[in-house]
Design a protein around this motif. Structure first.
Motif, PDB file in Angstrom:
ATOM      1  N   ARG A  37       0.828  -1.208   0.000  1.00 47.03           N
ATOM      2  CA  ARG A  37       0.000   0.000   0.000  1.00 47.03           C
ATOM      3  C   ARG A  37       0.860   1.255   0.000  1.00 47.03           C
ATOM      4  O   ARG A  37       0.494   2.282  -0.574  1.00 47.03           O
ATOM      5  CB  ARG A  37      -0.917  -0.030   1.231  1.00 47.03           C
ATOM      6  N   SER A  38       2.039   1.170   0.658  1.00 41.48           N
ATOM      7  CA  SER A  38       2.912   2.339   0.758  1.00 41.48           C
ATOM      8  C   SER A  38       4.018   2.353  -0.287  1.00 41.48           C
ATOM      9  O   SER A  38       4.617   3.407  -0.534  1.00 41.48           O
ATOM     10  CB  SER A  38       3.552   2.384   2.160  1.00 41.48           C
ATOM     11  N   ALA A  39       4.309   1.213  -0.854  1.00 40.55           N
ATOM     12  CA  ALA A  39       5.428   1.103  -1.795  1.00 40.55           C
ATOM     13  C   ALA A  39       5.256   2.048  -2.975  1.00 40.55           C
ATOM     14  O   ALA A  39       4.162   2.235  -3.503  1.00 40.55           O
ATOM     15  CB  ALA A  39       5.562  -0.329  -2.283  1.00 40.55           C
ATOM     16  N   GLY A  40       6.371   2.675  -3.367  1.00 40.81           N
ATOM     17  CA  GLY A  40       6.372   3.602  -4.480  1.00 40.81           C
ATOM     18  C   GLY A  40       6.081   5.039  -4.075  1.00 40.81           C
ATOM     19  O   GLY A  40       6.303   5.967  -4.862  1.00 40.81           O
ATOM     20  N   LYS A  41       5.612   5.238  -2.859  1.00 39.14           N
ATOM     21  CA  LYS A  41       5.340   6.585  -2.381  1.00 39.14           C
ATOM     22  C   LYS A  41       6.566   7.169  -1.703  1.00 39.14           C
ATOM     23  O   LYS A  41       7.434   6.437  -1.217  1.00 39.14           O
ATOM     24  CB  LYS A  41       4.190   6.569  -1.366  1.00 39.14           C
ATOM     25  N   LYS A  42       6.623   8.492  -1.645  1.00 38.06           N
ATOM     26  CA  LYS A  42       7.599   9.136  -0.785  1.00 38.06           C
ATOM     27  C   LYS A  42       7.215   8.850   0.669  1.00 38.06           C
ATOM     28  O   LYS A  42       6.030   8.739   0.995  1.00 38.06           O
ATOM     29  CB  LYS A  42       7.641  10.642  -1.024  1.00 38.06           C
ATOM     30  N   TYR A  43       8.222   8.766   1.527  1.00 37.61           N
ATOM     31  CA  TYR A  43       7.961   8.442   2.928  1.00 37.61           C
ATOM     32  C   TYR A  43       6.940   9.403   3.540  1.00 37.61           C
ATOM     33  O   TYR A  43       6.001   8.975   4.227  1.00 37.61           O
ATOM     34  CB  TYR A  43       9.268   8.472   3.728  1.00 37.61           C
ATOM     35  N   ASP A  45       4.580  10.995   2.193  1.00 35.13           N
ATOM     36  CA  ASP A  45       3.228  10.751   1.689  1.00 35.13           C
ATOM     37  C   ASP A  45       2.657   9.445   2.233  1.00 35.13           C
ATOM     38  O   ASP A  45       1.443   9.333   2.437  1.00 35.13           O
ATOM     39  CB  ASP A  45       3.230  10.721   0.161  1.00 35.13           C
ATOM     40  N   ALA A  46       3.516   8.477   2.480  1.00 39.62           N
ATOM     41  CA  ALA A  46       3.052   7.181   2.977  1.00 39.62           C
ATOM     42  C   ALA A  46       2.509   7.273   4.402  1.00 39.62           C
ATOM     43  O   ALA A  46       1.675   6.453   4.802  1.00 39.62           O
ATOM     44  CB  ALA A  46       4.180   6.159   2.915  1.00 39.62           C
ATOM     45  N   ILE A  47       2.989   8.246   5.170  1.00 42.50           N
ATOM     46  CA  ILE A  47       2.502   8.379   6.549  1.00 42.50           C
ATOM     47  C   ILE A  47       1.420   9.460   6.662  1.00 42.50           C
ATOM     48  O   ILE A  47       1.097   9.901   7.755  1.00 42.50           O
ATOM     49  CB  ILE A  47       3.658   8.685   7.533  1.00 42.50           C
ATOM     50  N   ARG A  48       0.852   9.838   5.529  1.00 47.98           N
ATOM     51  CA  ARG A  48      -0.218  10.842   5.507  1.00 47.98           C
ATOM     52  C   ARG A  48      -1.572  10.144   5.354  1.00 47.98           C
ATOM     53  O   ARG A  48      -1.720   9.255   4.508  1.00 47.98           O
ATOM     54  CB  ARG A  48       0.003  11.817   4.354  1.00 47.98           C
ATOM     55  N   ASP A  49      -2.527  10.510   6.173  1.00 45.50           N
ATOM     56  CA  ASP A  49      -3.856   9.925   6.062  1.00 45.50           C
ATOM     57  C   ASP A  49      -4.466  10.293   4.711  1.00 45.50           C
ATOM     58  O   ASP A  49      -4.536  11.492   4.369  1.00 45.50           O
ATOM     59  CB  ASP A  49      -4.760  10.441   7.188  1.00 45.50           C
ATOM     60  N   PRO A  50      -4.876   9.298   3.910  1.00 44.72           N
ATOM     61  CA  PRO A  50      -5.342   9.606   2.549  1.00 44.72           C
ATOM     62  C   PRO A  50      -6.622  10.435   2.511  1.00 44.72           C
ATOM     63  O   PRO A  50      -6.871  11.134   1.530  1.00 44.72           O
ATOM     64  CB  PRO A  50      -5.571   8.215   1.939  1.00 44.72           C
ATOM     65  N   GLN A  51      -7.430  10.364   3.564  1.00 46.27           N
ATOM     66  CA  GLN A  51      -8.687  11.108   3.546  1.00 46.27           C
ATOM     67  C   GLN A  51      -8.533  12.521   4.099  1.00 46.27           C
ATOM     68  O   GLN A  51      -8.975  13.492   3.480  1.00 46.27           O
ATOM     69  CB  GLN A  51      -9.748  10.341   4.344  1.00 46.27           C
ATOM     70  N   SER A  52      -7.895  12.632   5.243  1.00 45.69           N
ATOM     71  CA  SER A  52      -7.776  13.948   5.872  1.00 45.69           C
ATOM     72  C   SER A  52      -6.530  14.709   5.428  1.00 45.69           C
ATOM     73  O   SER A  52      -6.460  15.932   5.547  1.00 45.69           O
ATOM     74  CB  SER A  52      -7.747  13.804   7.395  1.00 45.69           C
ATOM     75  N   GLY A  53      -5.533  13.972   4.932  1.00 42.38           N
ATOM     76  CA  GLY A  53      -4.269  14.608   4.570  1.00 42.38           C
ATOM     77  C   GLY A  53      -3.375  14.887   5.765  1.00 42.38           C
ATOM     78  O   GLY A  53      -2.293  15.466   5.619  1.00 42.38           O
ATOM     79  N   ILE A  54      -3.793  14.469   6.941  1.00 45.60           N
ATOM     80  CA  ILE A  54      -3.018  14.718   8.162  1.00 45.60           C
ATOM     81  C   ILE A  54      -1.870  13.719   8.269  1.00 45.60           C
ATOM     82  O   ILE A  54      -2.048  12.519   8.026  1.00 45.60           O
ATOM     83  CB  ILE A  54      -3.922  14.611   9.412  1.00 45.60           C
ATOM     84  N   LEU A  55      -0.702  14.224   8.632  1.00 42.41           N
ATOM     85  CA  LEU A  55       0.448  13.346   8.811  1.00 42.41           C
ATOM     86  C   LEU A  55       0.258  12.483  10.056  1.00 42.41           C
ATOM     87  O   LEU A  55      -0.026  13.001  11.143  1.00 42.41           O
ATOM     88  CB  LEU A  55       1.736  14.157   8.961  1.00 42.41           C
ATOM     89  N   ILE A  72       9.637   4.537  -0.781  1.00 37.79           N
ATOM     90  CA  ILE A  72       9.472   3.277  -0.058  1.00 37.79           C
ATOM     91  C   ILE A  72       9.486   2.112  -1.037  1.00 37.79           C
ATOM     92  O   ILE A  72       8.832   2.136  -2.082  1.00 37.79           O
ATOM     93  CB  ILE A  72       8.164   3.282   0.754  1.00 37.79           C
ATOM     94  N   SER A  73      10.242   1.086  -0.685  1.00 40.90           N
ATOM     95  CA  SER A  73      10.359  -0.115  -1.515  1.00 40.90           C
ATOM     96  C   SER A  73       9.403  -1.199  -1.037  1.00 40.90           C
ATOM     97  O   SER A  73       8.983  -1.218   0.118  1.00 40.90           O
ATOM     98  CB  SER A  73      11.790  -0.666  -1.467  1.00 40.90           C
ATOM     99  N   LYS A  74       9.083  -2.129  -1.939  1.00 39.66           N
ATOM    100  CA  LYS A  74       8.394  -3.358  -1.565  1.00 39.66           C
ATOM    101  C   LYS A  74       9.426  -4.372  -1.087  1.00 39.66           C
ATOM    102  O   LYS A  74      10.578  -4.345  -1.519  1.00 39.66           O
ATOM    103  CB  LYS A  74       7.630  -3.936  -2.755  1.00 39.66           C
TER     104      LYS A  74
END
Length: 360
Positions: A37-43, A45-55, A72-74
């Motif tokens: 789910r997080s792979a391929g994203k910047k770190y 962005d991966a720790i940001r809530d997708p709905q609220s945008g909150i870190l 982030i790698s798989k």
């Protein structure tokens, strides 16, 4: 610089790892690995809530610059042979599957419980049972691994074992009774309504926690036999009750110790301080200036006041006094930072010990 990877980088423990490895003089974190789910994203962005945008960043320190934009790698995209060491911050079920695949090629330092109780796996606390590292050779030989798995203890075990070590060495210990008051962060970071369970409340049961502390303490404080290449567990009797309290970070423990030889509070304090002054890992980069602090103020230790001493790497002892139940009895309160010395930063300290011993 040794090349290292981190598996499980976005959770609460993974975040502590990226902070602990920021500008580290010996270790270069080149790859961070997380779920698909997080792979391929910047770190960041991966720790940001997708709905609220909150870190969903839980650390008091800011996100280190070196990792913010790192991709982030798989797991399947990394080759374990490319690294000198891999840290893992996984749930035990995932660790059971993933860590042996890594250890076949490279040393692994784990925060999971998956392999702690195997006969050929030491549970290591730097400065407490450094001689147990020799068991890693047996693990490699028997499992035909080029690497190994070295798990950290349960975070509740850490402070208890650290404070018992000087007592066992100086007076001998027959039995230990401990009650913990454990921080919320030890249960993971649950947002919203789930967190309401702990408000105005104490939860008197943490699944499997008491069994972990009782088994791990005896193993950590046991003796390693060079001939048999086995750890003979300490025969100290350990009983505990583990509770969850509304504190963000820092585990407090109330400890009653029955010693073999008579031990008064002043002699116990002296032995704890001597141990702290002479602990073997003092010169390592992540080692605290004081391994143990004994506070004479009867209102200490307190999580909010004491958990960040020496950046969370010091175990703080207070209310050291004679116990009236045991003929030879001592009681005290300790505080240890469950996410630093008791977890990720303690794992980095263990890696430093391995480097000085030329294990990695």
């Amino acid at each position: 610089m040794l090349k290292v990877a981190l598996i499980g980088s976005t959770g609460a423990v993974g975040q502590e790892f990226v902070v602990a490895l920021d500008k580290h003089p010996w270790f270069n974190l080149t790859h961070i690995v997380s779920s698909e789910r997080s792979a391929g994203k910047k770190y960041v962005d991966a720790i940001r809530d997708p709905q609220s945008g909150i870190l969903k960043w839980h650390n008091r320190e800011q996100i280190p610059e070196y990792v913010r934009d790192k991709t982030i790698s798989k797991f399947d995209d990394i080759n374990p042979k490319d690294f000198d060491l891999i840290f893992t911050a996984l749930e035990s079920d995932d660790a059971q599957i993933i860590e042996p695949k890594l250890a076949a090629h490279v040393p692994v330092i784990s925060t999971a419980a998956a392999f702690r109780y195997e006969n050929d796996v030491p549970i290591l606390i730097p400065g407490i049972n450094d001689d147990h590292t020799d068991l890693l050779k047996k693990q490699q030989e028997e499992r035909q691994w080029k690497g190994f798995i070295a798990p950290m203890p349960n975070c509740t075990t850490t402070g208890l074992a650290i404070t018992l070590k000087p007592l066992i060495d100086s007076f001998g210990v027959k039995s230990v009774f401990m009650t913990s008051m454990q921080a919320l962060s030890g249960a993971g970071r649950s947002p919203g309504v789930i967190a309401l369970d702990i408000l105005d409340n104490v939860i008197p049961y943490i699944p499997k926690e008491e069994e972990k502390v009782q088994i791990e303490t005896k193993k950590i404080l046991g003796k390693y036999d060079n001939e048999s290449k086995e750890i003979s567990v300490n025969d100290v009797k350990v009983s505990c009750t583990c509770t969850r309290v509304p504190v963000s970070d820092g585990h407090t423990e109330v400890v009653f110790v029955e010693t073999i030889e008579n031990a008064d509070p002043s002699s116990v304090k002296k032995k704890m301080m001597e141990f702290s002054d002479n602990v073997s890992i003092k010169r390592l980069p992540t080692a605290p200036r004081e391994y143990i602090v004994v506070n004479d103020d009867p209102t200490r230790p307190q999580p909010r006041v004491d958990r960040e001493i020496n950046d969370g790497m010091t175990t703080v002892v207070g209310r050291l006094r004679k116990d009236s139940v045991f003929d030879n009895g001592i009681k005290y309160v300790l505080l240890t930072h469950n996410e630093k010395m008791g977890s990720a930063k303690g794992a980095v300290l263990l890696a430093e010990l391995f480097k000085t011993k030329k294990i990695i």
